[in-house]
Design a protein around this motif. Structure first.
Motif, PDB file in Angstrom:
ATOM      1  N   GLU A  11      68.729  29.188 -18.580  1.00 22.42           N
ATOM      2  CA  GLU A  11      67.539  29.140 -19.426  1.00 22.42           C
ATOM      3  C   GLU A  11      66.311  28.920 -18.535  1.00 22.42           C
ATOM      4  O   GLU A  11      66.431  28.686 -17.339  1.00 22.42           O
ATOM      5  N   GLU A  12      65.120  28.969 -19.119  1.00 25.04           N
ATOM      6  CA  GLU A  12      63.877  28.964 -18.330  1.00 25.04           C
ATOM      7  C   GLU A  12      63.747  27.752 -17.406  1.00 25.04           C
ATOM      8  O   GLU A  12      63.854  26.600 -17.829  1.00 25.04           O
ATOM      9  N   ILE A  13      63.505  28.050 -16.134  1.00 22.11           N
ATOM     10  CA  ILE A  13      63.274  27.032 -15.108  1.00 22.11           C
ATOM     11  C   ILE A  13      61.779  26.729 -15.079  1.00 22.11           C
ATOM     12  O   ILE A  13      60.964  27.665 -15.046  1.00 22.11           O
ATOM     13  N   PRO A  14      61.356  25.471 -15.118  1.00 23.70           N
ATOM     14  CA  PRO A  14      59.923  25.166 -15.044  1.00 23.70           C
ATOM     15  C   PRO A  14      59.276  25.856 -13.839  1.00 23.70           C
ATOM     16  O   PRO A  14      59.830  25.854 -12.737  1.00 23.70           O
ATOM     17  N   ALA A  47      63.122  33.879  -7.114  1.00 21.40           N
ATOM     18  CA  ALA A  47      63.147  33.076  -8.346  1.00 21.40           C
ATOM     19  C   ALA A  47      62.373  33.798  -9.429  1.00 21.40           C
ATOM     20  O   ALA A  47      61.318  34.388  -9.177  1.00 21.40           O
ATOM     21  N   THR A  48      62.923  33.764 -10.638  1.00 24.44           N
ATOM     22  CA  THR A  48      62.202  34.178 -11.842  1.00 24.44           C
ATOM     23  C   THR A  48      62.366  33.028 -12.831  1.00 24.44           C
ATOM     24  O   THR A  48      63.091  32.065 -12.550  1.00 24.44           O
ATOM     25  N   LEU A 151      78.340  19.243 -15.658  1.00 25.20           N
ATOM     26  CA  LEU A 151      77.422  19.883 -14.722  1.00 25.20           C
ATOM     27  C   LEU A 151      75.988  19.433 -15.001  1.00 25.20           C
ATOM     28  O   LEU A 151      75.542  19.414 -16.140  1.00 25.20           O
ATOM     29  N   ARG A 152      75.275  19.086 -13.949  1.00 24.82           N
ATOM     30  CA  ARG A 152      73.858  18.754 -14.070  1.00 24.82           C
ATOM     31  C   ARG A 152      73.054  19.944 -13.571  1.00 24.82           C
ATOM     32  O   ARG A 152      73.227  20.392 -12.441  1.00 24.82           O
ATOM     33  N   TRP A 153      72.171  20.446 -14.412  1.00 22.47           N
ATOM     34  CA  TRP A 153      71.326  21.581 -14.045  1.00 22.47           C
ATOM     35  C   TRP A 153      70.006  21.422 -14.781  1.00 22.47           C
ATOM     36  O   TRP A 153      69.914  20.699 -15.772  1.00 22.47           O
ATOM     37  N   VAL A 154      68.971  22.075 -14.295  1.00 25.82           N
ATOM     38  CA  VAL A 154      67.647  21.876 -14.868  1.00 25.82           C
ATOM     39  C   VAL A 154      67.576  22.353 -16.319  1.00 25.82           C
ATOM     40  O   VAL A 154      66.894  21.761 -17.153  1.00 25.82           O
ATOM     41  N   ARG A 155      68.260  23.433 -16.614  1.00 27.52           N
ATOM     42  CA  ARG A 155      68.399  23.979 -17.978  1.00 27.52           C
ATOM     43  C   ARG A 155      69.832  24.513 -18.076  1.00 27.52           C
ATOM     44  O   ARG A 155      70.496  24.684 -17.064  1.00 27.52           O
ATOM     45  N   PRO A 156      70.321  24.825 -19.261  1.00 25.99           N
ATOM     46  CA  PRO A 156      71.697  25.311 -19.357  1.00 25.99           C
ATOM     47  C   PRO A 156      71.958  26.518 -18.449  1.00 25.99           C
ATOM     48  O   PRO A 156      71.215  27.501 -18.480  1.00 25.99           O
TER      49      PRO A 156
END
Length: 690
Positions: A11-14, A47-48, A151-156
């Protein structure tokens, strides 16, 4: 040699995290490959908003076989030592080891450990999941299964593409699983224009496939598209884009397929300062403002960047953005008009309840200190005392205005606008804005005397205050930006050629201040950084500070500059060599005799023409250098020292210092002491390296 393609699709990364995350991915993967013995030719990260990608070319197909020799205990060593050796070497019995002989230490065991190379795909299949699980996001959340193993990630995280390809030989998926996500050769394009999965073989296919599905992979390419299209759109309207590189970086991270559009707002909003309009539009809608190409004034239009190719050519998107921009500008206009009606001075009472620091009191208390210090500095910097006090009184007033409460980055600037609108003296208004500056090495420096006095007061109060409560910078931590404040003081003093004794002003800023030497040392470090950036050597700064009593930044800088120029000349280099020879002789003789050789050179004990000439030259140079330093003519002082070069060279070439006659020898040592003392007129030459 195979090429690796890796994509982590989520999902969208800041936007603010994307570039750093892509760099971290490259660093962690390439570092892990090299540690495992795999070399490569090149690597690029991308990166996108919804993906991090990495392309590695020319990767070794496998790591090399390794043969390692591990030395063990002596033959006949205790059983415990033998068992420890066997475990560490991975041997089942001592018979698997060999015995080597050392002529001094005797026989000892050696294990030959052979480690076969591993295939690249096996190394990658182990490395990537480890990197994903330990990825250093500034902020992350748990996704997937519950519990500690989540799992730890910035978004799913939705999918992982990982392929190894060889030109002309096809490609294959590197198989592994991260939680419930299995690696594959598939990814997706744009969320709306290419959301179906498609297969990828190698990097070229990947880039082309994404572009077909309305995704520009490279952030810098997206930024270039936005910038060029925005300029073109503005030019067509007779306008110019107000460039904002920080906003461009952020917007480039918000879209995968940039579509540049133009909106507008009511002309009446242009009654507000340009910075208010630009800040409001940038912060709330991430849009760029435009200016009239002829007048340079802000136009009532803005540029927005959509991530969507709309069927109505973006009309609905523009209308939605216009609606929000109008609402935000209406808020800003309300703040502007309310602040103007209320004024600055009538808001000062609110500073009573605004804590500056729990140990340093309120903003009101700080303002009182700034008034007193600005008045004290005014005569030194050539400022009107009353205007300096007035500017200091109002300097922090805009902190409690509605506009600055909404947009903190406009502090100081809004104070200037309000002061001018309320008919304050323009010098006072200028000082309200400029007292925060310079805030970085490329920021402007105040030049108007009233602004200088308040800017210095602000920074010196900050420094002495935090030194007094022992809140100094430590290592890389500097939460109160004290290094920046000290550098700001240095730049203001040097750029404006202002003479200011720091120790005295520390005491004025904070009566009873007892950390003057330590704070002065901090200034010395900052001055060293400042001068090094301008090409000066740190050892020259040490040589000047070693004289003691040096707390005038401008004079220190001038001494260092003159000393550097002098030492770069043949006269300077040769005199330094002569000084060192004299200092080495003196050091040895003083240590041997336990005494120094101070005193007047005795004319009766001067026998050689060269020592007669040197004695005369020393006296002339000493007087001339001292007079030049007194007149603050440091170049002249260096010229005076330069006259010693020839007589010192001649003395050491023709005269034996350790003469058999005790009185002659002592007289010559006094002469060397005089050389050392004369050079100390301008700097401590013992601190000069090289």
């Amino acid at each position: 040699m195979p090429d690796l393609l890796l994509e982590l699709f989520s999902e969208e990364i800041p936007a603010r995290m994307q570039r750093r995350a892509a760099e971290d991915l490259k660093k962690l993967i390439t570092g892990g490959l090299v540690d495992a013995g795999l070399t490569y030719e090149g690597a690029r990260e991308f990166a996108t908003p919804r993906r991090l990608a990495l392309s590695i070319t020319g990767l070794a197909a496998s790591s090399p076989d390794i043969s390692e020799e591990r030395k063990g205990p002596r033959v006949g060593a205790p059983e415990k030592a033998l068992q420890g050796f066997l475990r560490g070497a991975g041997l089942s019995s001592i018979e698997e080891a060999t015995v080597q002989t050392d002529p001094k230490k005797g026989d000892f065991y050696v294990a030959i450990i052979n480690k076969p190379g591993r295939k690249a795909e096996d190394i990658i299949a182990e490395l990537v999941p480890d990197v994903v699980r330990k990825f250093p996001w500034p902020k992350s959340q748990k996704w997937g299964q519950a519990g500690e193993g989540a799992l730890r990630w910035v978004r799913p995280l939705h999918s992982i593409l990982c392929t190894l390809s060889v030109e002309g030989e096809g490609s294959e998926v590197v198989p592994f699983t991260v939680e419930s996500i299995e690696s594959s050769d598939k990814t997706q394009g744009h969320r709306f224009h290419g959301k179906e999965d498609f297969a990828v073989k190698r990097f070229d296919d990947y880039v082309a496939g994404l572009k077909e599905r309305k995704v520009v992979l490279d952030l810098d390419e997206r930024k270039e598209i936005i910038l060029n299209d925005a300029k073109t759109l503005a030019f067509a309207q007779g306008l110019e884009l107000v460039e904002d590189m920080g906003l461009l970086e952020e917007v480039g991270g918000l879209v995968e397929w940039p579509v540049v559009l133009m909106g507008e707002f009511e002309q009446a909003f242009l009654d507000m300062p340009d910075e208010v309009i630009q800040t409001s539009i940038r912060e709330h809608q991430k849009c760029f403002v435009l200016k009239d190409a002829k007048t340079g004034k802000l136009a009532n239009k803005f540029v927005l960047v959509s991530n969507l190719i709309a069927p109505d050519d973006g009309k609905t998107i523009v209308a939605g953005n216009q609606k929000v921009v109008r609402a935000r500008l209406s808020d800003a206009k309300f703040f502007w008009e309310t602040d103007l009606k209320t004024g600055l001075e009538t808001r000062l009472y609110k500073l009573d309840s605004m804590v500056f620091h729990e140990k340093l009191g309120t903003q009101s208390e700080r303002v009182e200190r700034l008034i007193a210090l600005s008045e004290a500095l005014a005569p030194t910097v050539g400022a009107d005392k009353a205007l300096a006090a007035r500017a200091a009184k109002l300097a922090k007033a805009d902190l409690v205005t509605d506009m600055v409460f909404e947009f903190t980055e406009l502090q100081g600037l809004m104070g200037r606008y309000y002061a001018l609108a309320l008919n304050e003296d323009p010098k006072v208004a200028d000082a309200i804005e400029m007292h925060y500056k310079p805030q970085g090495p490329s920021d402007v420096v105040p030049t108007e005397p009233v602004s200088i006095s308040v800017a210095l007061a602000d920074k010196l109060d900050l420094l002495t205050g935090f030194w007094a409560i022992d809140e100094k910078p430590t290592g890389s931590k500097d939460p109160f930006a004290l290094r920046r404040a000290a550098l700001g003081v240095i730049r203001i003093l040097v750029d404006n050629d202002i003479r200011l004794p720091l120790q005295a002003i520390f005491a004025t800023a904070r009566p009873g201040f007892e950390q003057g030497d330590d704070l002065l040392s901090f200034f010395a470090d900052r001055l060293s950084v400042y001068l090094r950036d301008k090409g000066a050597r740190h050892d020259l700064l040490d040589a000047v500070f070693a004289l003691g009593g040096q707390d005038d930044i401008v004079m220190i800088a001038k001494r260092v500059e003159a000393l550097g120029s002098f030492l770069a000349s043949d006269d300077g280099a040769n005199l330094l060599a002569g000084y060192r020879r004299a200092a080495n002789i003196l050091r040895a003789e003083e240590k041997k005799s336990g005494t120094s050789f101070e005193g007047v050179i005795e004319g009766a004990h001067l026998h050689e023409p060269e020592e007669v000439a040197l004695a005369s030259a020393i006296e002339k140079a000493r007087i001339a250098a001292a007079d030049a330093v007194e007149a603050e003519d440091f170049a002249g002082a260096m010229s005076a020292l330069a006259t010693l070069r020839a007589p010192v060279d001649a003395f050491f070439e023709k005269v034996l210092v350790n003469d058999e006659r005790a009185e002659v020898r002592e007289n010559r040592l006094k002469m060397l002491t005089q050389i050392r003392a004369t050079t100390r007129t301008v700097a401590d030459f013992s601190k000069i390296a090289g």
